[in-house]
Design a protein around this motif. Structure first.
Motif, short mmCIF file in Angstrom:
data_model
loop_
_atom_site.label_atom_id
_atom_site.label_comp_id
_atom_site.label_asym_id
_atom_site.label_seq_id
_atom_site.Cartn_x
_atom_site.Cartn_y
_atom_site.Cartn_z
N GLU A 90 -54.52 -24.22 13.14
CA GLU A 90 -55.60 -25.06 13.66
C GLU A 90 -55.76 -24.83 15.16
O GLU A 90 -54.82 -24.97 15.94
CB GLU A 90 -55.29 -26.54 13.39
CG GLU A 90 -56.40 -27.50 13.79
CD GLU A 90 -57.61 -27.42 12.87
OE1 GLU A 90 -58.60 -28.12 13.14
OE2 GLU A 90 -57.58 -26.65 11.88
N TRP A 157 -60.23 -31.35 11.02
CA TRP A 157 -59.90 -30.03 10.50
C TRP A 157 -61.09 -29.13 10.81
O TRP A 157 -62.17 -29.30 10.24
CB TRP A 157 -59.62 -30.14 9.01
CG TRP A 157 -59.31 -28.86 8.30
CD1 TRP A 157 -58.87 -27.68 8.85
CD2 TRP A 157 -59.45 -28.61 6.90
NE1 TRP A 157 -58.72 -26.72 7.89
CE2 TRP A 157 -59.05 -27.27 6.69
CE3 TRP A 157 -59.83 -29.40 5.82
CZ2 TRP A 157 -59.06 -26.70 5.42
CZ3 TRP A 157 -59.84 -28.83 4.56
CH2 TRP A 157 -59.46 -27.50 4.37
N GLN A 294 -53.82 -28.10 8.81
CA GLN A 294 -54.84 -27.70 7.86
C GLN A 294 -54.58 -28.20 6.45
O GLN A 294 -55.45 -28.10 5.59
CB GLN A 294 -54.98 -26.18 7.88
CG GLN A 294 -55.41 -25.64 9.23
CD GLN A 294 -55.58 -24.13 9.24
OE1 GLN A 294 -54.90 -23.42 8.52
NE2 GLN A 294 -56.48 -23.64 10.06
#
Length: 343
Positions: A90, A157, A294
C-alpha cells in the motif's frame, strides 16, 4: 481484419487477452509505457498465439500523458482498457495508484470518443463490488448489482479507491457520450504465466512455494483463471448483448489455508507454511501500511461473488480453482520464479 486496442499490453491479463484476440483472428494494437517490457509481450504472444505474431503492433502511450493516444486509436474498432497500476505494498501516496486508474480511464475514453470508437470493454475488479457495504463479519454473497461504497469503508485501500472511482467515471462517460461499455470484474487472478514478468497475484502461489509467506492470514479469495478472464473479454466483444452490463468473473471462495493445501498435496517437498496469524495482529500491523493494509478489509469475513452471469456470457463453466492454482505453480516453477525447494 478488425483491429482492437489493448491498453497495458505488458500486464498479466493483457497478455492473455492479446493472445486470445490474435487466436480469434483479430489484429491487435497494444499500448506500453516504454520498451523495457516489450520482450515479455512477444514471448507471451509466441506462447499463446504461435504463428500469429504479425497481427500484433505495439505503441507507446502512458495513462498519465496525452502523447500517443490519438495515434493509438487510429483504425481501431474497439478498445479493451486493461491497464492498471498495481502495487504489492500500500503506497504512502494513494495517487500513485488512484491517478492512473481514474485519469487513465478518462483519457482512454476521451481519445476513443474523439476517434469515433464507441465499443469499450474495461477490466474492473471485485474491489468495485464488495466493499464499504457494512460487511465486517461472517458470510455474504455479492452480485453485479452491488457497488462498493467508498464512504462506507473503515480502512482505506488505494487499489479499491482507484478501481471504484474509475468504473464510476467510465459508466458516467458512457452514458453521456452514448458509448457501448462493458465491465469485467475478476477476483484473485491465477493461472499460467507466459513469461517471467508476472502479476502480483501470482505472489499468492510463489510466496507459499518458496517459504517467503511466513504465516497464513484468515482470509479467502474468489479465485479465477487468467484464461477465463481473457476469454470473457473476447466474449463481451463478440456478443452485443453484453453492452451496458457488469460481469463478475469469479470462481468459488477458497481460504488461504485451502490454497496452501492444494499446493502441499502437489508439491510436498516445498516449504509451505502451516502457521496461522491471528486477526488482531494483522489489524495492528496494517496500521503501519505494507501488504497487510491491502487485506485487512477482508479479515474475519467471507465474500462470495456470484460468477454465474459471467459463465453464461462465456457459454461454459469456469476452469476449476485447483487448475488455476496448479497451472500458476507449474509455470512459476518452470520459469525459475520459485527459488527455494527443500526435501
Amino acid at each position: 481484419m478488425e483491429r482492437v486496442l489493448v491498453t497495458g499490453a505488458s500486464g498479466f491479463v493483457a497478455k492473455h487477452v492479446i493472445g486470445q484476440l490474435l487466436d480469434a483472428g483479430y489484429a491487435v494494437r497494444g499500448t506500453v509505457r516504454g520498451q523495457s517490457k516489450v520482450p515479455g509481450i512477444w514471448a507471451a504472444v509466441s506462447a499463446l498465439a504461435p504463428g500469429r505474431e504479425a497481427g500484433l503492433e505495439l505503441v507507446v502511450a502512458d495513462l498519465l500523458d496525452d502523447d500517443g493516444w490519438a495515434a493509438a486509436m487510429e483504425g481501431v474498432s474497439a478498445v479493451m482498457h486493461v491497464a492498471a497500476a498495481i502495487v504489492a505494498v500500500e503506497p504512502k501516496d494513494p495517487d500513485v495508484v488512484v491517478r492512473p486508474a481514474v485519469e487513465g480511464t478518462e483519457r482512454v475514453l476521451a481519445f476513443a470518443e474523439a476517434a469515433g470508437v464507441k465499443r469499450v470493454i474495461m477490466t474492473s475488479s471485485i474491489a468495485t463490488v464488495g466493499y464499504g457495504l457494512g460487511h465486517e463479519r461472517g458470510v455474504r454473497r455479492y452480485t453485479e448489482a452491488d457497488f462498493t461504497d467508498l464512504d462506507g469503508m473503515r480502512r482505506s485501500w488505494a487499489y479499491c479507491i482507484g478501481k471504484t472511482r474509475a468504473e464510476r467515471a467510465a459508466w458516467g462517460y458512457a452514458e453521456l457520450h452514448d458509448m457501448a461499455l462493458t465491465t469485467i470484474h475478476p477476483g484473485a487472478i491465477l493461472g499460467p504465466a507466459t513469461d517471467k514478468d508476472t502479476s502480483i497475484s501470482l505472489g499468492l502461489v510463489t510466496g507459499l512455494l518458496d517459504g517467503s509467506t511466513p504465516a497464513l492470514a484468515r482470509i479467502g479469495f474468489a479465485i479465477i483463471d487468467v484464461r477465463d478472464v481473457a476469454a470473457m473479454h473476447v466474449a463481451a466483444l463478440q456478443k452485443p448483448e453484453s453492452i451496458g452490463h457488469r460481469y463478475l468473473c469469479t470462481g468459488p471462495y477458497r481460504t488461504f489455508e485451502q490454497v496452501a493445501e492444494v499446493l502441499r498435496s502437489a508439491y510436498p517437498g516445498y516449504p509451505i507454511t502451516r502457521r496461522a496469524v491471528p486477526d488482531w495482529l494483522i489489524r495492528i500491523i496494517s496500521l503501519l501500511g505494507g501488504p497487510t493494509r491491502q487485506i485487512v478489509n477482508d479479515i474475519g469475513n467471507e465474500k462470495h461473488f456470484d460468477g454465474s452471469k459471467g459463465e453464461a456470457l462465456l457459454g461454459r463453466d469456469y476452469r476449476t480453482v485447483e487448475d488455476a492454482i496448479l497451472s500458476a505453480a507449474e509455470s512459476a516453477i518452470r520459469m525459475g520464479l520459485v527459488k527455494v525447494k527443500t526435501g
